[in-house]
Design a protein around this motif. Structure first.
Motif, PDB file in Angstrom:
ATOM      1  N   GLN A 115      37.901  36.358  37.913  1.00 53.52           N
ATOM      2  CA  GLN A 115      37.012  37.503  37.762  1.00 53.52           C
ATOM      3  C   GLN A 115      37.131  38.492  38.923  1.00 53.52           C
ATOM      4  OE1 GLN A 115      33.132  35.694  37.153  1.00 53.52           O
ATOM      5  NE2 GLN A 115      33.442  35.541  34.944  1.00 53.52           N
ATOM      6  N   LEU A 116      38.210  38.360  39.684  1.00 56.17           N
ATOM      7  CA  LEU A 116      38.455  39.314  40.761  1.00 56.17           C
ATOM      8  C   LEU A 116      38.936  40.640  40.179  1.00 56.17           C
ATOM      9  CD1 LEU A 116      40.346  36.997  43.309  1.00 56.17           C
ATOM     10  CD2 LEU A 116      37.974  37.762  43.476  1.00 56.17           C
ATOM     11  N   CYS A 117      38.717  41.697  40.908  1.00 56.26           N
ATOM     12  CA  CYS A 117      39.246  43.035  40.602  1.00 56.26           C
ATOM     13  C   CYS A 117      38.913  43.542  39.194  1.00 56.26           C
ATOM     14  CB  CYS A 117      40.762  43.059  40.794  1.00 56.26           C
ATOM     15  SG  CYS A 117      41.317  42.629  42.442  1.00 56.26           S
ATOM     16  N   PRO A 118      37.649  43.532  38.794  1.00 61.92           N
ATOM     17  CA  PRO A 118      37.322  44.078  37.459  1.00 61.92           C
ATOM     18  C   PRO A 118      37.751  45.536  37.311  1.00 61.92           C
ATOM     19  CG  PRO A 118      35.333  43.796  38.799  1.00 61.92           C
ATOM     20  CD  PRO A 118      36.438  43.092  39.526  1.00 61.92           C
ATOM     21  N   GLU A 119      37.817  46.252  38.448  1.00 61.61           N
ATOM     22  CA  GLU A 119      38.227  47.654  38.402  1.00 61.61           C
ATOM     23  C   GLU A 119      39.685  47.810  37.959  1.00 61.61           C
ATOM     24  OE1 GLU A 119      38.676  46.294  42.751  1.00 61.61           O
ATOM     25  OE2 GLU A 119      37.456  45.847  40.986  1.00 61.61           O
ATOM     26  N   ASN A 120      40.470  46.721  38.069  1.00 59.36           N
ATOM     27  CA  ASN A 120      41.885  46.794  37.687  1.00 59.36           C
ATOM     28  C   ASN A 120      42.098  46.740  36.175  1.00 59.36           C
ATOM     29  OD1 ASN A 120      42.827  47.101  40.240  1.00 59.36           O
ATOM     30  ND2 ASN A 120      43.720  45.066  40.452  1.00 59.36           N
ATOM     31  N   ILE A 121      41.073  46.337  35.431  1.00 58.26           N
ATOM     32  CA  ILE A 121      41.215  46.290  33.973  1.00 58.26           C
ATOM     33  C   ILE A 121      41.525  47.685  33.444  1.00 58.26           C
ATOM     34  CG2 ILE A 121      40.080  45.768  31.785  1.00 58.26           C
ATOM     35  CD1 ILE A 121      38.312  43.754  33.297  1.00 58.26           C
ATOM     36  N   ALA A 122      40.727  48.654  33.842  1.00 58.59           N
ATOM     37  CA  ALA A 122      40.921  50.034  33.374  1.00 58.59           C
ATOM     38  C   ALA A 122      42.253  50.596  33.861  1.00 58.59           C
ATOM     39  CB  ALA A 122      39.767  50.918  33.846  1.00 58.59           C
ATOM     40  N   LEU A 123      42.648  50.225  35.095  1.00 54.56           N
ATOM     41  CA  LEU A 123      43.921  50.721  35.628  1.00 54.56           C
ATOM     42  C   LEU A 123      45.091  50.213  34.797  1.00 54.56           C
ATOM     43  CD1 LEU A 123      43.399  50.341  39.500  1.00 54.56           C
ATOM     44  CD2 LEU A 123      42.840  52.274  38.020  1.00 54.56           C
ATOM     45  N   MET A 124      45.039  48.934  34.405  1.00 53.16           N
ATOM     46  CA  MET A 124      46.128  48.385  33.592  1.00 53.16           C
ATOM     47  C   MET A 124      46.126  48.999  32.198  1.00 53.16           C
ATOM     48  SD  MET A 124      47.230  44.447  32.663  1.00 53.16           S
ATOM     49  CE  MET A 124      48.062  44.107  34.219  1.00 53.16           C
ATOM     50  N   GLN A 125      44.937  49.165  31.612  1.00 53.78           N
ATOM     51  CA  GLN A 125      44.858  49.771  30.277  1.00 53.78           C
ATOM     52  C   GLN A 125      45.495  51.164  30.273  1.00 53.78           C
ATOM     53  OE1 GLN A 125      43.117  46.760  27.962  1.00 53.78           O
ATOM     54  NE2 GLN A 125      43.858  48.743  27.338  1.00 53.78           N
ATOM     55  N   GLU A 126      45.141  51.951  31.269  1.00 55.75           N
ATOM     56  CA  GLU A 126      45.698  53.304  31.347  1.00 55.75           C
ATOM     57  C   GLU A 126      47.206  53.253  31.555  1.00 55.75           C
ATOM     58  OE1 GLU A 126      45.267  57.472  33.903  1.00 55.75           O
ATOM     59  OE2 GLU A 126      43.928  55.787  34.352  1.00 55.75           O
ATOM     60  N   THR A 127      47.654  52.314  32.378  1.00 59.28           N
ATOM     61  CA  THR A 127      49.083  52.174  32.653  1.00 59.28           C
ATOM     62  C   THR A 127      49.871  51.862  31.386  1.00 59.28           C
ATOM     63  OG1 THR A 127      48.725  51.457  34.936  1.00 59.28           O
ATOM     64  CG2 THR A 127      50.791  50.802  33.897  1.00 59.28           C
ATOM     65  N   ILE A 128      49.366  50.930  30.586  1.00 58.57           N
ATOM     66  CA  ILE A 128      50.059  50.546  29.354  1.00 58.57           C
ATOM     67  C   ILE A 128      50.200  51.750  28.420  1.00 58.57           C
ATOM     68  CG2 ILE A 128      49.896  49.129  27.269  1.00 58.57           C
ATOM     69  CD1 ILE A 128      48.368  47.058  29.063  1.00 58.57           C
ATOM     70  N   ALA A 129      49.120  52.494  28.282  1.00 64.91           N
ATOM     71  CA  ALA A 129      49.148  53.668  27.399  1.00 64.91           C
ATOM     72  C   ALA A 129      50.134  54.719  27.909  1.00 64.91           C
ATOM     73  CB  ALA A 129      47.747  54.255  27.281  1.00 64.91           C
ATOM     74  N   SER A 145      46.622  47.456  45.795  1.00 64.19           N
ATOM     75  CA  SER A 145      45.732  47.575  46.940  1.00 64.19           C
ATOM     76  C   SER A 145      44.423  46.839  46.670  1.00 64.19           C
ATOM     77  CB  SER A 145      45.453  49.055  47.236  1.00 64.19           C
ATOM     78  OG  SER A 145      44.526  49.195  48.293  1.00 64.19           O
ATOM     79  N   ASN A 146      43.915  46.948  45.451  1.00 63.04           N
ATOM     80  CA  ASN A 146      42.687  46.235  45.081  1.00 63.04           C
ATOM     81  C   ASN A 146      42.875  44.722  45.190  1.00 63.04           C
ATOM     82  OD1 ASN A 146      41.315  48.622  44.544  1.00 63.04           O
ATOM     83  ND2 ASN A 146      41.751  48.582  42.347  1.00 63.04           N
ATOM     84  N   ILE A 147      44.035  44.235  44.776  1.00 63.47           N
ATOM     85  CA  ILE A 147      44.306  42.791  44.863  1.00 63.47           C
ATOM     86  C   ILE A 147      44.284  42.327  46.317  1.00 63.47           C
ATOM     87  CG2 ILE A 147      46.033  40.987  44.476  1.00 63.47           C
ATOM     88  CD1 ILE A 147      46.930  42.506  41.983  1.00 63.47           C
ATOM     89  N   ASN A 148      44.922  43.106  47.196  1.00 64.38           N
ATOM     90  CA  ASN A 148      44.972  42.726  48.608  1.00 64.38           C
ATOM     91  C   ASN A 148      43.583  42.655  49.246  1.00 64.38           C
ATOM     92  OD1 ASN A 148      47.748  42.549  48.526  1.00 64.38           O
ATOM     93  ND2 ASN A 148      48.105  44.553  49.459  1.00 64.38           N
ATOM     94  N   LYS A 149      42.645  43.408  48.714  1.00 65.50           N
ATOM     95  CA  LYS A 149      41.288  43.442  49.279  1.00 65.50           C
ATOM     96  C   LYS A 149      40.341  42.446  48.604  1.00 65.50           C
ATOM     97  CE  LYS A 149      41.687  48.457  50.039  1.00 65.50           C
ATOM     98  NZ  LYS A 149      41.210  49.784  49.575  1.00 65.50           N
ATOM     99  N   SER A 150      40.856  41.652  47.678  1.00 69.59           N
ATOM    100  CA  SER A 150      39.954  40.988  46.732  1.00 69.59           C
ATOM    101  C   SER A 150      39.711  39.498  46.942  1.00 69.59           C
ATOM    102  CB  SER A 150      40.494  41.167  45.317  1.00 69.59           C
ATOM    103  OG  SER A 150      41.726  40.467  45.188  1.00 69.59           O
ATOM    104  N   THR A 151      39.652  39.018  48.145  1.00 69.93           N
ATOM    105  CA  THR A 151      39.369  37.599  48.354  1.00 69.93           C
ATOM    106  C   THR A 151      37.926  37.269  47.978  1.00 69.93           C
ATOM    107  OG1 THR A 151      40.943  37.564  50.178  1.00 69.93           O
ATOM    108  CG2 THR A 151      39.404  35.721  50.024  1.00 69.93           C
ATOM    109  N   GLY A 152      37.766  36.297  47.072  1.00 71.74           N
ATOM    110  CA  GLY A 152      36.429  35.838  46.704  1.00 71.74           C
ATOM    111  C   GLY A 152      36.043  34.616  47.519  1.00 71.74           C
ATOM    112  N   ARG A 153      34.753  34.296  47.570  1.00 69.36           N
ATOM    113  CA  ARG A 153      34.290  33.135  48.328  1.00 69.36           C
ATOM    114  C   ARG A 153      33.159  32.440  47.586  1.00 69.36           C
ATOM    115  NH1 ARG A 153      29.905  34.247  51.877  1.00 69.36           N
ATOM    116  NH2 ARG A 153      30.825  33.108  53.630  1.00 69.36           N
ATOM    117  N   VAL A 154      33.134  31.097  47.710  1.00 70.81           N
ATOM    118  CA  VAL A 154      32.081  30.278  47.111  1.00 70.81           C
ATOM    119  C   VAL A 154      31.579  29.316  48.171  1.00 70.81           C
ATOM    120  CG1 VAL A 154      31.445  28.850  45.128  1.00 70.81           C
ATOM    121  CG2 VAL A 154      33.462  30.289  44.998  1.00 70.81           C
ATOM    122  N   LEU A 155      30.306  28.959  48.096  1.00 73.46           N
ATOM    123  CA  LEU A 155      29.737  27.961  49.007  1.00 73.46           C
ATOM    124  C   LEU A 155      29.588  26.642  48.261  1.00 73.46           C
ATOM    125  CD1 LEU A 155      26.956  30.110  50.735  1.00 73.46           C
ATOM    126  CD2 LEU A 155      29.240  29.561  51.597  1.00 73.46           C
TER     127      LEU A 155
END
Length: 669
Positions: free
Chosen positions: A235-249, A166-176
């Protein structure tokens, strides 16, 4: 004229949050009643235990799929949120139900009854075996205490996976970027593009969605532009780092509760393989591919060195943001292939017409586009599928091809409904949806596809027609419900049509003049096919080895981010640079069912190359008999028998890797 399809065949995607919640509650109540009845059977048999459980899966699979699918495509936030919540609730219930000891005892009683099994046909027998395995792998052979713990872990894992994606689907980044920043991009890239004024300077909005990002990574001459965009994407979805770490464990803990050393060992046991086999395969491929990759890398280095010298800039190496740019430049230099020139011959409407025609002829089918279809967005097209030589209905599929806000941002196929035999003897028909993010029309220019988009189109529709052409008794085995390391093989095989000159000339026409793609142009395009195959396939090796590195561990205490960056640089040869990135946070495969299965992409390419070279290339890609053999032996059985059996029946022998190695330009030993 469109034929009438019963309401039972059509699906409703126009669901409100209340509709979703009500459907979820009804599914849970119905399921609980079925499982209670199964558990109460005094004398468990195939008919009173296995059939009700499998019939529940048959009849509920479409409702579940629609509910979970909407979070990826709906334009309404409240619907996406309700979809996510509904999927979480259904998954939690399924985990609770799969942990029911009373139901497992009934299933096990049938599994252990030789008289019951002796009377079953092959697919029913396979159903009993798979069902018993699922319960056992979910801990039903464990003590009550361990089983309870495993149930809690599986519930948490389900929630983590849903949240991650869900985080990935919401995570479009933009640059000018200024026009100067984007030097090298074709004029049509700027048509209709949003602009903003910053400190009096007009700048273009560029997002991390594929139609925006891919052209920049391929054509932007300014290295800092490529670096900025790639950095943002990684650098999208920094919140997913913790989710993946917990998942692996948690995956490691769950595997050890089931008396496996690692999660990889547990998952691979389901397909009869070991971590050692997979690692040997990956390392063998890495060794072979490095021979090609080193030569390719040196050519790219020379290009960058020459550019740096001309600009008076010191050469410091090749970085991640250089790969696609210099690979594209190399094709232009060696084969006079310009990506911008190529796409002029691939207007999406002509490509769609041509590719659908390929599938119609190959599989002896015909398609009818549905006017004013009941779909989730106006961009979506719906097609009915019929047998070419009769009035027999086959199924229907949807094409959702263009990007929009909050939509799934890659390319994938959802098997919305499996085909199966209804209890009254009639047939339920399959439904599939292809979701992509191809470039949209810009100003006066129609939607134009890169050749890579064309190959993706062929690949994803391969998944669609695996579903359309599969005919199984039970939904559990329909279509792509095969062994995980075979799922991609049929679609990979069909990518070959994107490289066949006779095929390309049928639908590749210039969007302005209508002239077919020049024969010499096709020859150059095909000649460039293997350019960079060593480096690109090393990328696949990297993903496969990363998958194993985080999952074949006995303690689950790994640094998913650090391992990702270290392995990527070490295997793919391109430097990470000075950026702090966490590309694994958008590596959806690791949280979407491909965990300990990513090796399957390369593994299945061996099968796909063998099927194409041994049958289609030899017998003719337009040979109707070959197409029907493929439909009958590979697609029709789905997962109702081992993939090895299907392959041997189609090939007339056991598969080998000769064709695959040759297809990517590797010399045989």
């Amino acid at each position: 004229m469109t034929k009438f399809i019963s309401k039972r065949t059509m699906l409703n995607f126009d669901l409100s949050p209340d509709d979703i919640a009500l459907t979820v509650d009804e599914m849970i109540a119905e399921s609980k009643a079925i499982l209670d009845q199964v558990a109460a059977e005094a004398v468990p048999t195939f008919n009173n235990v296995i059939v009700p459980l499998a019939t529940r899966e048959n009849t509920q699979n479409a409702d579940y799929s629609v509910i979970s699918f909407l979070q990826n495509v709906s334009t309404k936030k409240e619907v996406r949120d309700a979809s996510t919540k509904g999927e979480e609730k259904l998954n939690a219930f399924e985990i609770e139900m799969i942990m029911r000891e009373d139901v497992y005892k009934a299933v096990r009683a049938v599994y252990d009854n030789p008289a019951e099994l002796a009377a079953l046909g092959p697919e029913d027998l396979r159903l009993v075996g798979k069902m018993e395995q699922e319960y056992r792998h979910n801990g039903l052979a464990l003590s009550v205490e361990k089983r309870k713990k495993l149930g809690q872990i599986n519930k948490r894992l389900s929630d983590l996976g849903i949240k991650f994606n869900s985080n990935i689907n919401k995570s479009t980044g933009r640059v000018l970027f200024t026009r100067e920043d984007l030097d090298g991009l074709a004029d049509d890239y700027f048509e209709g593009r949003k602009m903003e004024v910053v400190d009096g300077v007009e700048k273009y909005v560029v997002t991390t969605k594929s139609p925006d990002m891919s052209p920049v990574m391929q054509a932007a001459k300014n290295e800092q532009t490529r670096k900025r965009l790639l950095t943002l994407n990684k650098q999208l979805c920094p919140e997913n780092i913790a989710l993946m770490q917990e998942t692996i464990a948690l995956r490691t803990e769950a595997a050890q509760l089931l008396e496996f050393k690692t999660h990889a060992e547990f998952k691979l046991s389901k397909v009869g393989k070991t971590p050692k086999e997979v690692m040997n395969f990956e390392h063998d491929m890495q060794t072979r591919l490095q021979l090609l990759a080193k030569t390719e890398f040196k050519k790219l280095e020379k290009l960058k060195q020459a550019e740096n010298k001309a600009a008076g800039v010191p050469y410091k190496g090749l970085y991640l943001w250089d790969h696609r740019y210099y690979s594209t430049l190399l094709k232009e230099h060696e084969h006079s292939i310009s990506e911008d020139e190529v796409k002029q011959y691939f207007p999406v409407k002509e490509v769609m017409r041509g590719i659908l025609d390929i599938y119609q002829k190959m599989f002896s089918l015909r398609f009818t586009k549905v006017e004013n279809p009941p779909v989730w967005h106006n961009d979506v097209d719906m097609y009915e599928v019929w047998e070419a030589t009769s009035d027999d209905f086959v199924g229907h599929f949807y094409l959702d091809l263009y990007p929009r806000e909050n939509k799934y941002n890659h390319a994938a196929v959802w098997p919305i409904r499996a085909g199966y035999d209804r209890e009254d003897g009639t047939r339920e028909y399959p439904v599939a949806a292809m979701v992509a993010n191809f470039p949209k029309p810009t100003g006066s220019t129609p939607a134009l596809l890169t050749h890579g988009n064309v190959v993706t189109f062929l690949h994803e529709l391969g998944h669609v027609f695996h579903g359309m052409c599969s005919v199984t008794k039970w939904a559990k085995f329909h279509g792509t419900n095969t062994e995980r390391d075979f799922v991609e093989a049929p679609s990979q095989m069909l990518e070959n049509w994107g490289w066949e000159p006779s095929v390309l000339r049928k639908f590749a026409v210039h969007h302005k003049t209508g002239e077919p793609i020049p024969e010499d142009f096709v020859k150059r395009l095909v000649a460039a096919k293997n350019k960079g195959s060593g480096l690109s396939n090393l990328g696949q090796v990297f993903f496969g080895l990363y998958d194993m590195a985080i999952h074949d561990t006995a303690d689950g205490k790994v640094d998913a981010k650090a391992i990702y960056n270290k392995l990527r640089e070490g295997i793919t040869m391109f430097k990470n640079g000075d950026i702090d990135s966490w590309g694994m946070a958008t590596f959806g495969h690791m949280m979407g069912g491909y965990d300990t299965g990513y090796y399957g992409y390369l593994w299945s390419q061996v099968f796909s190359a063998d099927m194409f070279a041994s049958r289609f290339f030899k017998e003719g890609i337009d040979n109707p008999k070959t197409g029907l053999d493929y439909r009958r032996e590979i697609l029709l059985p789905g997962g109702s028998r081992d993939a090895s059996v299907s392959l041997e029946k189609f090939l007339g022998r056991k598969p080998n890797n000769t064709a695959f190695l040759e297809s990517i330009g590797l010399k045989l030993d």
